[in-house]
Design a protein around this motif. Structure first.
Motif, mmCIF file in Angstrom:
data_model
loop_
_atom_site.group_PDB
_atom_site.id
_atom_site.type_symbol
_atom_site.label_atom_id
_atom_site.label_comp_id
_atom_site.label_asym_id
_atom_site.label_seq_id
_atom_site.Cartn_x
_atom_site.Cartn_y
_atom_site.Cartn_z
ATOM 1 N N TYR A 70 -26.941 -23.340 -25.415
ATOM 2 C CA TYR A 70 -28.112 -22.881 -26.509
ATOM 3 C C TYR A 70 -27.329 -21.696 -27.351
ATOM 4 O O TYR A 70 -26.491 -21.114 -26.789
ATOM 5 N N ARG A 97 -32.980 -21.980 -14.130
ATOM 6 C CA ARG A 97 -32.345 -22.209 -15.364
ATOM 7 C C ARG A 97 -31.094 -21.352 -15.420
ATOM 8 O O ARG A 97 -30.784 -20.518 -15.162
ATOM 9 N N HIS A 99 -28.111 -21.434 -18.437
ATOM 10 C CA HIS A 99 -27.888 -21.432 -19.746
ATOM 11 C C HIS A 99 -26.690 -21.104 -20.444
ATOM 12 O O HIS A 99 -25.897 -19.967 -19.780
#
Ligand code: TQI
Ligand code: CA
Ligand code: ZN
Ligand code: ZN
Length: 172
Positions: A70, A97, A99
């Motif tokens: 991201y 999660r 990222h």
């Protein structure tokens, strides 16, 4: 010494198989096969030290852990900051999660020490550290540990230290 998150969250003791999906890759130029191989090697480091096992799934709905790249703000209140600074973050169990900052000069599978950019970062090294967080480890005060909170760019560090192993084995 290793540490845990407040309240010592972990995946349920009954759950020995965790599935992960590599879901958000439109913001990286690394190809899917390379990503699969790098994350498989990173998970294998922790599987070797525990009774846990990890398998990749293509279906996000089946995944315990989701991995993606991201840029900048991406909706979880912890925006990324461009090259270097924050490289990646992972949440404590059982959020799942993981990222990665799409702006980093990631090196996947190659020799990061000969990378052309001074800011090159070894993807596998960061993955091994973040998986430690996904499984419930906080930071370690032992300098050689994977969970020690410092990494130098153009450096590869993927071997668990005994501190990491004792920490994860007391959690699972
Ligand atoms: N990301 C931080 C980290 O993973 C994010 C973070 C800070 C964090 N405090 C936390 C995550 C507490 C969970 C719990 O540590 S980072 C390293 C290391 C980062 C840092 O981008 O700064 C590595 C990512 F350990 F080298 F500092 C990977 Cl290996
Ligand atoms: Ca960054
Ligand atoms: Zn995020
Ligand atoms: Zn960390």
């Amino acid at each position: 010494l290793y540490s845990y998150f407040p309240g010592q969250p972990s995946w349920p003791r009954s759950k020995k198989s965790l599935r992960y999906a590599i879901t958000a890759t439109s913001q990286t130029t690394i190809d899917g096969a390379t990503l699969s191989a790098v994350f498989a090697r990173a998970f294998a480091r922790w599987a070797e030290a525990t009774t846990l096992n990890f398998t990749e799934t293509a279906r996000e709905a089946d995944a315990d852990i989701t991995i993606g790249f991201y840029g900048g703000d991406h909706g979880d209140g912890e925006g990324f900051d461009g090259p270097l600074g924050t490289l990646a973050h992972a949440f404590s169990p059982t959020d799942g999660r993981f990222h990665l900052d799409a702006a980093e000069a990631w090196v996947a599978g190659g020799d990061v020490s000969v990378a052309s950019s001074e800011a090159a970062v070894d993807l596998e090294s960061v993955a091994v550290h973040e998986i430690g967080h996904l499984l419930g480890l906080g930071h370690s005060s032992v300098e050689g540990a994977i969970m020690y909170p410092t990494i130098t760019s153009r450096t590869r560090k993927v071997d668990l230290a005994s501190d990491d192993v004792v920490g994860i084995q007391s959690l699972y």
